[in-house]
Design a protein around this motif. Structure first.
Motif, short mmCIF file in Angstrom:
data_model
loop_
_atom_site.label_atom_id
_atom_site.label_comp_id
_atom_site.label_asym_id
_atom_site.label_seq_id
_atom_site.Cartn_x
_atom_site.Cartn_y
_atom_site.Cartn_z
N HIS A 210 0.83 -1.21 0.00
CA HIS A 210 0.00 0.00 0.00
C HIS A 210 0.86 1.25 0.00
N GLU A 215 -2.54 -0.31 -5.63
CA GLU A 215 -3.99 -0.11 -5.53
C GLU A 215 -4.61 -1.36 -4.91
N ASP A 216 -5.82 -1.17 -4.34
CA ASP A 216 -6.53 -2.32 -3.74
C ASP A 216 -6.71 -3.42 -4.78
N LEU A 298 -9.88 -4.47 2.60
CA LEU A 298 -9.00 -3.33 2.32
C LEU A 298 -9.78 -2.02 2.37
N GLY A 299 -11.04 -2.08 1.95
CA GLY A 299 -11.89 -0.89 1.94
C GLY A 299 -12.09 -0.30 3.32
N ARG A 301 -9.75 -0.07 5.54
CA ARG A 301 -8.45 0.31 6.11
C ARG A 301 -8.13 1.78 5.98
N TRP A 302 -8.90 2.59 5.30
CA TRP A 302 -8.60 4.04 5.21
C TRP A 302 -9.88 4.83 5.38
#
Lengths: 302, 280
Positions: A210, A215-216, A298-299, A301-302
């Motif tokens: 990352h 990218e995811d 992953l979505g 995680r930020w």
């Protein structure tokens, strides 16, 4: 030009960005192989049930059973033979066979035994009629002809039994398909769980990727490839074991009714298609499931 | 520590009115815990070199996490290149991260990849072809003294060598911002100087550098601003030359004031005939 030798690219392409996970993946490999094996057995069983029901209903639909009852002063054996001759002369009838009294005694033996039947007991005799394929049974014509000849006979076209067999085959097929859907769902859930666990175990790698600007989608593809290969390999193993089991089942002798739900190997395109498709489907299910799980995680995680 | 670094390196050609990083009243807390950073406001101009110091627990790591986009602030606003990070979509994030290089204190190398592949990782994830970057990566690794260890597994290297791989990975894609967390913490003084020179060279090329360190000797080598964190608050000390200039200016102003005062003492009133004569 650098004075030092540039190393060759790592084996495994982009997939090598994820560390090897053989130890962690082994249980998943075994579970996936078992699921694919069960799915193949279910598919072969469903196909076997369908084929068996087709054979049975075809048998029932292309044959008629005539029961010739003895009339007072007449001979049942002669009446049965006459009935067979009349039927054989009709259009669409391939052959008609009159069965003798011994055949009738064998039929009632389970209820009355073989020793307790008096010789003068009037027994109905059976005439078996086999129709040519695709011909509608000439029930009315037969009944009319038997009446005209003075034969006391009833004609059975087996429609009651054929409906029951068809119903049983449909139910067993539905059951097998439901089992297939359940197994596919279980496989997807297991892979989603495993890919989430793999993601959690490799959070250091994910962070590094990352922060290097991955990218995811890029990371998801790494997991997707890994689990596709795992699904493909375990699917191949599961399908091969299913084939071996089917072959072994086929070599054993069993009653026709017992083979109704058992998988059978018949060397026709269905078997080979299943063998080819099962690993691909397992790989695709695993890849899709892993992708969705990784993207979702992953979505967050930020 | 001997140095050949020109302390007046500060690059000005890339400075523009828009800062590359702007913090506006930024606060940060983990979950429901206390605030580890409070009300931080500062601008980092493009092409600047900024030291970051502070005792352990002062919030340095949290501040760096905000700067390399690994965390979101609990309050306030952070802008990169004039863009508020709160408005960034998840799809835009990787593209911004590619403009930022990070050297972690704990390296964060991938031990299943070779030194070469670790250093080349940012280029690889950006979709570049190996044949296009292989020479550059090899040259960079040779420059940091790892030319003969390109095939090695990072786990077999010493701490200093791993640090250099991490630095090579951070700079290989020529980022616009380079964040280094104790980049010289695991190397000897000679290698520390060499690495500092690398950062200075990158800064001269226009890269904005944030250099977190405990090594005050290293800080004194450069004429760069120092951001000090203590108990979640930040204090920015201007570069030595600027402070000296300001001190000199203040001293000059004070001296001028004193001179004037002394002159005023012996000077007759302006309206006296003597004074008018003397003025002439």
């Amino acid at each position: 030009m650098s004075e030092f030798e540039i190393p060759p690219p790592p084996k495994g392409g982009a997939g090598a960005l994820l560390p090897p996970d053989a130890g962690r993946d082994r249980p998943l490999f075994i579970v996936a192989a078992i699921l694919v094996f069960l799915a193949c057995i279910a598919a072969l069983g469903a196909r076997g049930a369908w084929q068996q029901s087709q054979r049975w209903t075809e048998d029932l639909q292309t044959s008629l059973t005539v029961q010739v009852r003895p009339v007072e002063g007449g001979s049942a054996s002669e009446d049965a033979q006459r009935a067979a001759d009349i039927a054989a002369a009709m259009d669409g009838v391939a052959n008609a066979t009159a069965r003798d009294r011994a055949h009738a005694e064998r039929l009632i033996a389970p209820w009355l035994g073989t020793e307790n039947i008096p010789d003068d007991l009037p027994l109905p005799l059976i005439v078996e009629i086999r129709l040519e394929p695709g011909i509608e049974a000439p029930l009315d014509a037969l009944r009319e002809a038997f009446d005209e000849a003075g034969i006391n006979a009833s004609v059975d076209d087996h429609s009651r039994w054929a409906d029951a067999v068809r119903g049983a085959a449909t139910r067993s097929q539905t059951l097998a398909l439901a089992l297939l859907a359940l197994l596919a769902g279980a496989a997807a859930a297991v892979v989603a769980f495993a890919s989430r666990a793999s993601l959690a175990a490799r959070v250091d790698v994910i962070d590094a990727l990352h922060l290097c600007g991955a990218e995811d989608r890029y990371i998801a593809i790494l997991f997707q490839r890994r689990f596709f290969m795992l699904g493909l390999k375990s699917g191949a193993v599961g399908a091969i074991i299913a084939v071996i089991v089917s072959l072994l089942v086929g070599t054993g002798s069993q009653a026709a009714d017992a083979s109704f739900f058992l998988p059978s190997w018949e060397n026709n395109p269905f078997e080979f298609l299943l063998l080819a498709i099962a690993p691909l489907l397992a790989g695709a299910t695993a890849a899709l499931s892993a992708r969705l799980a990784v993207i979702t995680d992953l979505g967050r995680r930020w | 520590m001997e140095t050949s670094i020109d302390p007046s390196f500060s690059n000005t050609s890339y400075e523009t009115s828009a800062p590359v990083i702007r913090f506006d009243n930024v606060g940060m807390r983990y979950d429901q815990g206390p605030e580890v950073l409070r009300d931080l406001s500062f601008d980092l101009p493009r092409g600047s070199f900024q030291f970051l110091t502070g005792p352990s627990g002062a919030g340095k790591t949290s501040l760096l996490r905000l700067i390399y986009l690994a965390a979101r602030p609990s309050s306030g606003r952070i802008s990169f290149f004039g863009r508020d990070t709160a408005t960034l979509s998840r799809e835009e994030l990787p593209h911004l991260r590619r403009r930022i290089g990070v050297v972690f204190q704990e390296f964060r190398l991938l031990n299943h990849l070779s030194v070469f592949d670790n250093a080349a990782l940012p280029l690889r994830v950006a979709g570049k072809k190996r044949s296009d970057y292989a020479e550059d990566v090899a040259e960079l690794l040779a420059w940091v003294g790892l030319g003969d260890k390109m095939k090695a597994n990072p786990a077999t290297l010493s701490g200093g060598e791993q640090q250099r791989v991490a630095i090579a990975r951070a700079v290989v894609a020529q980022p616009e911002i380079l964040i280094a967390d104790e980049p010289t913490g695991n190397v000897d003084s000679e290698m520390a100087m060499r690495l500092l020179r690398l950062f200075v060279e990158l800064n001269k090329l226009g890269t904005t550098i944030i250099f977190a360190t405990h090594d005050l000797q290293l800080v004194r080598l450069l004429d760069a601003p120092v951001m000090s964190l203590a108990e979640g608050h930040v204090h920015i000390r201007a570069p030595r030359s600027q402070r000296q200039a300001e001190y000199q200016r203040a001293e000059d102003e004070a001296a001028a004031g004193h001179r004037e005062a002394f002159e005023d003492i012996g000077r007759p009133p302006l309206d006296s005939p003597d004074g008018a004569e003397r003025d002439e």
